[in-house]
Design an enzyme around this catalytic site. Structure first.
Site, mmCIF file in Angstrom:
data_model
loop_
_atom_site.group_PDB
_atom_site.id
_atom_site.type_symbol
_atom_site.label_atom_id
_atom_site.label_comp_id
_atom_site.label_asym_id
_atom_site.label_seq_id
_atom_site.Cartn_x
_atom_site.Cartn_y
_atom_site.Cartn_z
ATOM 1 N N GLU A 130 41.914 74.019 43.233
ATOM 2 C CA GLU A 130 40.620 74.566 43.184
ATOM 3 C C GLU A 130 40.612 76.231 43.506
ATOM 4 O OE1 GLU A 130 38.348 70.670 44.868
ATOM 5 O OE2 GLU A 130 38.195 72.346 46.142
ATOM 6 N N CYS A 154 36.206 71.191 49.328
ATOM 7 C CA CYS A 154 36.177 69.922 50.421
ATOM 8 C C CYS A 154 35.530 70.630 51.868
ATOM 9 C CB CYS A 154 37.444 69.445 50.838
ATOM 10 S SG CYS A 154 38.813 70.090 49.290
HETATM 11 N N1 SAH Z 1 44.535 75.425 55.807
HETATM 12 C C1 SAH Z 1 43.949 76.293 56.381
HETATM 13 C C2 SAH Z 1 42.978 77.041 55.303
HETATM 14 C C3 SAH Z 1 42.364 75.963 54.453
HETATM 15 S S1 SAH Z 1 41.084 75.095 54.888
HETATM 16 C C4 SAH Z 1 43.193 75.876 57.576
HETATM 17 O O1 SAH Z 1 43.458 74.728 57.613
HETATM 18 O O2 SAH Z 1 42.664 76.881 58.117
HETATM 19 C C5 SAH Z 1 39.581 76.155 55.528
HETATM 20 C C6 SAH Z 1 38.668 75.675 56.569
HETATM 21 O O3 SAH Z 1 37.841 74.319 55.971
HETATM 22 C C7 SAH Z 1 39.394 75.243 57.830
HETATM 23 O O4 SAH Z 1 38.900 75.713 58.861
HETATM 24 C C8 SAH Z 1 39.404 73.685 57.657
HETATM 25 O O5 SAH Z 1 39.457 73.212 58.952
HETATM 26 C C9 SAH Z 1 38.049 73.597 57.237
HETATM 27 N N2 SAH Z 1 37.672 72.223 56.625
HETATM 28 C C10 SAH Z 1 38.416 71.487 55.939
HETATM 29 N N3 SAH Z 1 37.895 70.411 55.637
HETATM 30 C C11 SAH Z 1 36.668 70.273 55.918
HETATM 31 C C12 SAH Z 1 35.468 69.659 55.980
HETATM 32 N N4 SAH Z 1 35.756 68.292 55.158
HETATM 33 N N5 SAH Z 1 34.420 69.911 56.384
HETATM 34 C C13 SAH Z 1 34.254 71.186 57.149
HETATM 35 N N6 SAH Z 1 35.370 72.044 57.109
HETATM 36 C C14 SAH Z 1 36.639 71.888 56.466
#
Ligand code: SAH
Ligand code: SF4
Length: 353
Positions: free
Chosen positions: A98, A345
């Site tokens: 994505e 997501c």
């Molecule tokens: N792997 C890295 C970057 C990608 S995720 C990380 O975890 O920081 C980017 C952000 O989106 C992260 O803070 C993650 O916790 C958040 N995130 C992931 N899934 C989520 C969801 N379903 N709802 C809200 N935030 C989410």
């Protein structure tokens, strides 16, 4: 005879491309020309129409073994408010990732992926629920930004791409070398020229990676996904916390801020009843006391693999007020743009740099 190795031209930094041209016995001037076509003209192929000023012998060499690996769009969806466009892009081996184009406060940001899937297994994250498939190459990371730049141009947008966040699929510090090469390519002032202060890397808290960033004093913004202020609560949401416990993570963050002089964005996915009460706000306030920090609050984007619900807006505001009033800690509540397209997501946390 083995067929020649096919090179993805997006894998090369400008210096590496010049070196490759010298190995091929071509003048590095042609490498510079190719670079301009790739990143200023956003050319999609090396044929004579796309790159008329490349000599025929160079074009023949490229035809035999090198091209820009453009990522075809498998699916593109717009959010109903029109501010977010999500692309599902196909990789050469058929995997899909994505990439998201976001418009926020008049700025355009590309949210790009660093891996196919993710090994970190955060319970609320759709990518974590998929599991890990593989790292992306530098070229596959760069090609996502080029894709967004091209989309802006074909939409007749007056602005070029200026902001990139590594907040799509995957854990960027688990794929450190490829991500850093990609960032070098994105930053090249003769190419896409994305300023370092407009690149944000978000990590789940890979301690060795944060320490390496600190030692290398990499110019970029760092966001750390915290989500909880005690080891037990954090480990329940973020399994990677068992490997890199909260005290080690906070020590690494302190080292990073001291080495770079930069504040860190701490991300906090707000989950109703789990980590969104006034006590939780005070716990994070205390944890971050004395650190240069900003908290980015992200109401949970519900996923099929996790039963939690997003925090209501009122509770999010109350959380924010406590951080401000009792700890002088700046924070933002991310608007859940694009939720209707399941964008990233819920990973579309724009660090308000
Ligand atoms: N792997 C890295 C970057 C990608 S995720 C990380 O975890 O920081 C980017 C952000 O989106 C992260 O803070 C993650 O916790 C958040 N995130 C992931 N899934 C989520 C969801 N379903 N709802 C809200 N935030 C989410
Ligand atoms: Fe991986 Fe980040 Fe999702 Fe956690 S939140 S599973 S680290 S992509």
């Amino acid at each position: 005879m083995n067929p020649p190795v096919r090179l993805n031209l997006y894998d090369f930094t400008r210096e590496e491309l010049r070196a490759q041209f010298v190995r091929w016995d071509f003048s590095p001037v042609h490498a510079e020309r190719l670079w301009n076509y790739l990143y200023l003209q956003l050319a999609e192929s090396c044929d004579a129409t796309a790159m008329p000023e490349l000599p025929e012998k160079v074009r023949a060499r490229l035809a035999a073994g090198g091209k820009p690996d453009v990522l075809p769009t498998a699916l593109a969806t717009d959010s109903s408010d029109g501010f977010t466009r999500k692309y599902l892009l196909s990789l050469a081996d058929g995997e899909r990732i994505e990439t998201v184009l976001m418009r926020f406060n008049g700025r355009v940001t590309a949210c790009i992926s660093s891996q196919v899937g993710c090994a970190m297994g955060c319970v609320f994250c759709a990518t974590g629920q998929m599991g890990y498939t593989r790292h992306l190459t530098p070229g596959e990371i760069v090609a996502q930004a080029v894709h967004v730049a091209r989309a802006l141009r074909s939409a007749g947008e007056p602005h070029r791409l200026r902001n990139v966040v590594l907040m799509g699929m995957g854990e960027p510090l688990h794929n450190y070398d490829a991500v850093m090469s990609a960032i070098d390519i994105l930053r090249d002032s003769a190419g896409l020229a994305i300023a370092a202060e407009r690149i944000t890397l978000s990590t789940v808290g890979v301690v060795p990676g944060i320490l390496r960033l600190a030692a290398e004093k990499r110019p970029l913004h760092l966001a750390v996904s915290l989500h909880a202020a005690t080891q037990a609560e954090r480990a329940a949401l973020v399994p990677a916390a068992r490997k890199w416990p909260l005290d080690e993570l906070m020590a690494a963050c302190r080292t990073y801020s001291e080495a770079t002089g930069r504040r860190i964005f701490y991300e906090w996915t707000l989950i109703e009843g789990k980590n969104d009460t006034p006590e939780h706000a005070r716990a994070v306030g205390n944890l971050l006391r004395g650190l240069p920090a900003q908290v980015n609050l992200i109401p949970l984007n519900p996923t099929s693999g996790y039963a939690g619900a997003p925090t209501h807006n009122e509770a999010a505001k109350a959380f924010q007020r406590i951080l401000a009033a009792e700890f002088s800690l700046p924070s933002t509540v991310r608007q859940r743009r694009g939720i209707d397209i399941g964008a990233g997501c819920g990973q579309l946390a724009v660090a308000n740099a």
